[in-house]
Write a protein that holds these residues in place. Structure first.
Motif, PDB file in Angstrom:
ATOM      1  N   ASP A 261       0.855  -1.186   0.000  1.00  0.00           N
ATOM      2  CA  ASP A 261       0.000   0.000   0.000  1.00  0.00           C
ATOM      3  C   ASP A 261       0.892   1.237   0.000  1.00  0.00           C
ATOM      4  N   SER A 262       0.272   2.422  -0.160  1.00  0.00           N
ATOM      5  CA  SER A 262       1.044   3.660  -0.253  1.00  0.00           C
ATOM      6  C   SER A 262       1.732   4.007   1.062  1.00  0.00           C
ATOM      7  N   SER A 263       1.157   3.610   2.190  1.00  0.00           N
ATOM      8  CA  SER A 263       1.768   3.887   3.488  1.00  0.00           C
ATOM      9  C   SER A 263       3.105   3.154   3.626  1.00  0.00           C
ATOM     10  N   HIS A 264       3.103   1.868   3.248  1.00  0.00           N
ATOM     11  CA  HIS A 264       4.339   1.083   3.293  1.00  0.00           C
ATOM     12  C   HIS A 264       5.366   1.642   2.309  1.00  0.00           C
ATOM     13  N   PHE A 265       4.888   2.012   1.132  1.00  0.00           N
ATOM     14  CA  PHE A 265       5.760   2.603   0.115  1.00  0.00           C
ATOM     15  C   PHE A 265       6.414   3.889   0.628  1.00  0.00           C
ATOM     16  N   LYS A 270      11.177   6.785   2.132  1.00  0.00           N
ATOM     17  CA  LYS A 270      11.845   7.777   2.989  1.00  0.00           C
ATOM     18  C   LYS A 270      13.083   7.184   3.647  1.00  0.00           C
ATOM     19  N   LYS A 271      12.996   5.905   4.010  1.00  0.00           N
ATOM     20  CA  LYS A 271      14.138   5.232   4.635  1.00  0.00           C
ATOM     21  C   LYS A 271      15.347   5.218   3.703  1.00  0.00           C
ATOM     22  N   TYR A 272      15.100   4.979   2.412  1.00  0.00           N
ATOM     23  CA  TYR A 272      16.197   4.842   1.444  1.00  0.00           C
ATOM     24  C   TYR A 272      16.647   6.167   0.832  1.00  0.00           C
TER      25      TYR A 272
END
Length: 281
Positions: A261-265, A270-272
């Motif tokens: 989903d977009s939340s996981h994306f 942001k992490k990378y």
């Protein structure tokens, strides 16, 4: 040492006549190339092989290959150049899994065929027609040209794949070094990125004749990154291109790059990258 030629376009066509000399030094490319022999004859020096060429032949070259032509009779060459990025673009836009299942044939095995790749005589006409159609579309750009080119390119590569497969079996896979093998494994992962089954450790092991227990160790040792990290990193690179080059919204890009989903994306992106997708765009 041979030269390396570069292309800024992910799809291009070049046609020229060589009366006496090919006009280029022995070289490699940073792109893939289909070289059509439209007329003439001579020798094709490909890697460690010398092949007689004639009108109607077609050669497939990868960035790993080194080659040059020796012209005997005035020769007209037709060349289609394309990059790995074009494979990704076509695969992303296609609803069919056929593409992802056949890309490995084009990517990995072509170097093993030093001769003309046409195995089915009936395909020769189709392959040359597709060359002319692609050339004409590039030279005469109209509305929806990109869509037309992607569909023509898709048809071309499926026919090329069919001919390559006729000359190859899995038993013919061989690698000159561990670097070449890890490069092939990582390319396989990139090309099958959105098929969860094909990028499982078990599938990679079967495709490259390795023990499942050794696959992760081999990748970590030679790539310096785990297979899971490599998959996520590649998905983020794909997402960055889609953010910059398309008008797809965040949810659509999350779906196209295989996130739940977009939340996981958003979280992984942001992490990378240090930024949210919307900020990056």
């Amino acid at each position: 040492m041979s030269q390396r030629f570069y292309s800024a376009k992910n799809l291009d066509v070049l046609e020229f006549e060589a009366a006496n000399e090919w006009g280029y030094p022995r070289h490699k490319h940073n792109f893939f190339e289909l070289t059509y022999i439209l007329k003439g004859s001579g020798q094709h020096l490909l890697n460690d092989s010398t092949i007689e060429y004639k009108k109607g032949d077609l050669f497939f070259l990868t960035p790993k290959d080194e080659h040059e032509f020796i012209v005997n009779e005035p020769t007209t060459f037709g060349i289609i150049k394309f990059t790995e990025q074009l494979f990704l673009e076509k695969a992303n836009l296609s609803s069919s899994t056929h593409w992802r299942k056949n890309l490995d044939t084009v990517i990995f095995y072509s170097n093993n065929i030093p001769k003309s790749i046409i195995a089915y005589e009936g395909d020769r006409t189709q392959l040359f027609w597709l060359y002319e159609l692609i050339k004409n579309e590039i030279e005469n750009t109209l509305v929806y040209s990109r869509d037309v080119l992607l569909d023509l390119f898709g048809a071309l590569l499926v026919v090329v794949s069919r001919n390559l497969k006729s000359s190859l079996t899995k038993s013919e896979k061989s690698y000159k070094s561990e670097k070449e093998k890890i490069d092939s494994i990582l390319t396989y992962v990139r090309q099958n990125l959105l098929d969860k089954e094909l990028i499982k450790i078990k599938s990679i092991a079967e495709n490259f004749y390795m023990s499942p227990n050794y696959v992760s160790v081999f990748i970590k040792k030679h790539a310096g990154i785990s297979i899971q990290q490599y998959v996520l990193k590649t998905k983020i690179e794909m997402a960055k291109r889609l953010l910059k080059q398309t008008n797809l919204n965040i949810s659509q890009i999350a779906d196209k790059t295989g996130f739940s989903d977009s939340s996981h994306f958003n979280k992984i992106f942001k992490k990378y990258t240090g930024n949210n997708p919307s900020v990056f765009r």
